[in-house]
Write an enzyme that holds these catalytic residues in place. Structure first.
Site, PDB file in Angstrom:
ATOM      1  N   HIS A 131       2.488  23.070  39.970  1.00 13.84           N
ATOM      2  CA  HIS A 131       3.731  22.306  40.026  1.00 13.84           C
ATOM      3  C   HIS A 131       3.450  20.844  39.668  1.00 13.84           C
ATOM      4  O   HIS A 131       4.315  20.151  39.129  1.00 13.84           O
ATOM      5  CB  HIS A 131       4.334  22.353  41.440  1.00 13.84           C
ATOM      6  CG  HIS A 131       4.956  23.661  41.787  1.00 13.84           C
ATOM      7  ND1 HIS A 131       4.228  24.723  42.237  1.00 13.84           N
ATOM      8  CD2 HIS A 131       6.251  24.067  41.730  1.00 13.84           C
ATOM      9  CE1 HIS A 131       5.046  25.744  42.465  1.00 13.84           C
ATOM     10  NE2 HIS A 131       6.266  25.372  42.159  1.00 13.84           N
ATOM     11  N   ASP A 180       6.928  31.142  34.482  1.00 15.13           N
ATOM     12  CA  ASP A 180       7.173  30.340  35.672  1.00 15.13           C
ATOM     13  C   ASP A 180       8.008  29.147  35.220  1.00 15.13           C
ATOM     14  O   ASP A 180       8.247  28.936  34.023  1.00 15.13           O
ATOM     15  CB  ASP A 180       5.841  29.915  36.299  1.00 15.13           C
ATOM     16  CG  ASP A 180       5.954  29.629  37.800  1.00 15.13           C
ATOM     17  OD1 ASP A 180       7.088  29.454  38.290  1.00 15.13           O
ATOM     18  OD2 ASP A 180       4.909  29.578  38.477  1.00 15.13           O
TER      19      ASP A 180
END
Length: 362
Positions: free
Chosen positions: A215, A285
């Site tokens: 992330h 993702d």
């Protein structure tokens, strides 16, 4: 003349076959996005994308990362059900309506909103198959009742590094034993299916050995990843249970010295499709995550993901928020096709995979 008119009338009454879809529809089905709001109407940006750009799916969150506070899409069971019903009502092609509902520390439908929570993957797998089955059924029933048809679960990552910030530390992996991961993930998937909810295995080709969080930036597992992390995917694909697989934004020079998995043709097409034999839907993702957004421009990231073999590009639209992210990405993909960078046949291949899976939603 009468026969010709009759045949034309019959043709108009029949559903449009997959091969007849236009390019803009096919591109729209390759996109899935997050949005803001507890309710939607005809003027909502996300509804505009569904109606005008044929957006293929949406993802709901309870926390708005960009704003740094709760208050995104999830307030109560009744509100969520009404929201999902409204979203679906605007779609000509059924939407994937997805959510991250793994259990433990990763579940958007929380007790404080009136939903029933379940323990972490690690906890239920350690307690035995029955606990996994109960948790899987609970999650499936909760999602189905709320109008969801897709769970971004189960996690098929092997717990190689218990201190991994994105996996091990959060107890998102079922086990450090690949065979046990396979067993527990398979049971969880069976219970989702029992409730007419699609599953999505993640994060291919394995995020469990990562020492950093993708992330926030580039995550390199070159020195820690092993082929044992492929076992759950290999076995679940072989068993015919894998419907959708999410790629990881991890970098592994032994698999591809140039690109992270999500953007790697060697990983997505060469390893997942050709070697492991997966012909289902591959979803990325979140393309807003630092490992992609901070390293690649939008056009390059989209081009590489599609060339790698991804069918759906996921934009959580949460780490950073842009109400026009779908419009911009749709136009970008269209330009890549129009200028010959990506063949239309490549778009159609993904569209056909998506539609095969969506047939199960009808």
């Amino acid at each position: 003349m009468r026969l010709t008119a009759l045949l034309l009338l019959l043709a108009l009454c029949l559903p449009v076959p997959a091969h007849a879809a236009n390019l803009d529809t096919m591109i729209g089905q390759m996109l899935m996005a997050g949005f803001r709001g507890y309710v939607v109407d005809a003027d909502s940006p996300i509804v505009r994308d569904i109606r005008e750009r044929h957006l293929g799916g949406v993802v709901l969150f309870d926390y708005d990362v960009a704003l740094g506070k709760a208050g995104r899409n999830i307030e109560s069971p009744d509100q969520v059900k009404e929201l999902n019903h409204a979203l679906q009502s605007f779609a000509e092609i059924p939407l994937f309506i997805g959510v991250d509902q793994e259990g433990g520390k990763v579940q958007r439908l929380k007790d404080k909103y009136g939903f029933r929570e379940t323990p972490s993957a690690k906890a239920i797998c350690a307690d035995g198959d029955f606990k996994v089955r109960v948790a899987g059924f609970t999650v499936g029933a909760t999602l189905s009742a709320g109008g969801f048809n897709l769970d971004f679960a189960p996690v098929a990552d092997v717990d190689v590094n218990p201190d991994s910030p994105a996996i091990g530390r959060l107890e998102r992996s079922f086990s450090s034993d690949p065979e046990r991961v396979t067993r527990c993930a398979g049971i969880f998937m069976e219970e989702l299916e029992r409730n007419q909810v699609l599953s999505c295995l993640k994060h291919f080709p394995g995020h469990g050995s990562a020492g950093t969080d993708s992330h926030k930036g580039v995550t390199d597992v070159t020195g820690t990843w092993t082929e044992a992390e492929l076992v759950p995917y290999q076995e679940l694909i072989k068993a015919g249970k894998a419907e959708m697989i999410m790629t990881a934004h991890i970098f592994n020079a032994r698999l591809d010295p140039d690109h992270p998995a999500t953007l790697s043709e060697k990983v997505v097409t060469g390893l997942l499709r050709d070697k492991l034999g997966f012909d289902g839907v591959v979803i990325t993702d979140d393309m807003n995550m630092g490992a992609i957004a901070d390293e690649y421009g939008p056009r390059e990231a989209v081009r590489l993901a599609i060339e790698a073999g991804a069918d759906i590009l996921l934009y959580g639209n949460n780490l950073a928020y842009d109400p026009d992210v779908v419009a911009k990405t749709h136009a970008l993909i269209r330009s890549l096709v129009d200028d010959g960078t990506i063949p239309e046949a490549r778009i159609r291949k993904s569209y056909d995979r998506i539609m095969r899976l969506k047939e199960r939603l009808q």
